[in-house]
Write an enzyme that holds these catalytic residues in place. Sequence first.
Site, PDB file in Angstrom:
ATOM      1  N   ASP A  73       5.815  26.763 -13.063  1.00  0.00           N
ATOM      2  CA  ASP A  73       5.482  25.585 -12.398  1.00  0.00           C
ATOM      3  C   ASP A  73       5.626  24.352 -13.362  1.00  0.00           C
ATOM      4  OD1 ASP A  73       5.348  23.800 -10.444  1.00  0.00           O
ATOM      5  OD2 ASP A  73       3.465  24.557  -9.404  1.00  0.00           O
ATOM      6  N   HIS A  80      -1.675  19.434  -9.353  1.00  0.00           N
ATOM      7  CA  HIS A  80      -1.234  18.296 -10.142  1.00  0.00           C
ATOM      8  C   HIS A  80      -2.079  17.516 -10.615  1.00  0.00           C
ATOM      9  CE1 HIS A  80       1.700  19.486  -7.079  1.00  0.00           C
ATOM     10  NE2 HIS A  80       2.843  19.091  -7.747  1.00  0.00           N
TER      11      HIS A  80
END
Length: 364
Positions: free
Chosen positions: A259, A187
Amino acid sequence: MAVSQQLAAFGNHLLIGISGTKLNEDDKRLLSLLKPIGIVFYGKNFQTGTHYEVWLQTLKELNAQIREYTERDRMFMTLDHEGGRVHRPPSPITRFPEAYLLESHAREVAFAAAIELKSMGINVSWSPVADIYSNPSNPIIGNRAMGVTPASAGAFAGEYLAGLRDGGVIGCAKHFPGHGDTSSDSHLELPVLNLTKEELQNRELIPFQTLIAAQVPMVMTAHILFPQIDANVPATLSRKILTGILRQELGFAGVIVSDDLDMKAVADMYEKPGTVAQTFNAGCDLLMVSRNLPSSSVERTIAIARDFCESMKSGSLDESIVESAKMRVENLLASTPQYSVELLERTILQKHAELAINCAFQAE
């Protein structure tokens, strides 16, 4: 083909996040223009601080709005719902313990979770995690994994997948080819795993093989660079990894989903023309854009869609690749149940709460 039709064609491969508990003008514009085939729900899409009946009615209205603006009757309505720290909906939806603690309860928990997901109109759970709890200092996976060995992670993930299937919810194995040994968070940055292909085969790939043998319908990519396998791009963009290993060597014939493309590990890459074509050419069928970046997510998302259109126009993205991806996605969607939002009875939720408590205690 008109530009609007081209953008909508990209929607056949797009999973998108929305802003809140109601559609704002940006949401309406994107849903109308791109007509995404699926939605990724987050905590911000659930009204907190209200009673169950109130927030569920708000969610029901949001679902109706989404279908109205996309003009789609059939959609993937998706949620990260692993338990532990990966839990979005408010009470009384059951917060089950971390996947690592489920063990022999995995199938029962997944079935219970599926009952609750269906009640919220959700038909896809981004679980089970097929990564291995092999690095205790891993900041992003850790106890989200279902075991510390390839065999245990694969076995319990297989049980969890079976429970979701029993309950009528689509499962997804993640994060291919394995995120368990990283020491950084994708992230925030691009993790690098200096593993050889043989090391992957002997460890990381084993749980995925177990789930593929169990006919898992979806596999999610990892935003991780494996320099000894493909030194140029992370797995999400790597044909060597997605087509070479996942499709050809492991025999996965289902849907490959990226993702979130807004994660910092890859976000800057999708500012560059041609990256979307590279993603499709690598083997992805569905692209996820959460719209959680603080930058202009509307224009960013449209730019990604335009990159798709320009790549199709220039020929850098072959129509046959897109058509094959579309066929895989449509075949899965055709068999994916569509659920209405409905209140669950107290007795069901009480039973699930008791199950969550049982999972939290060490087995005797």
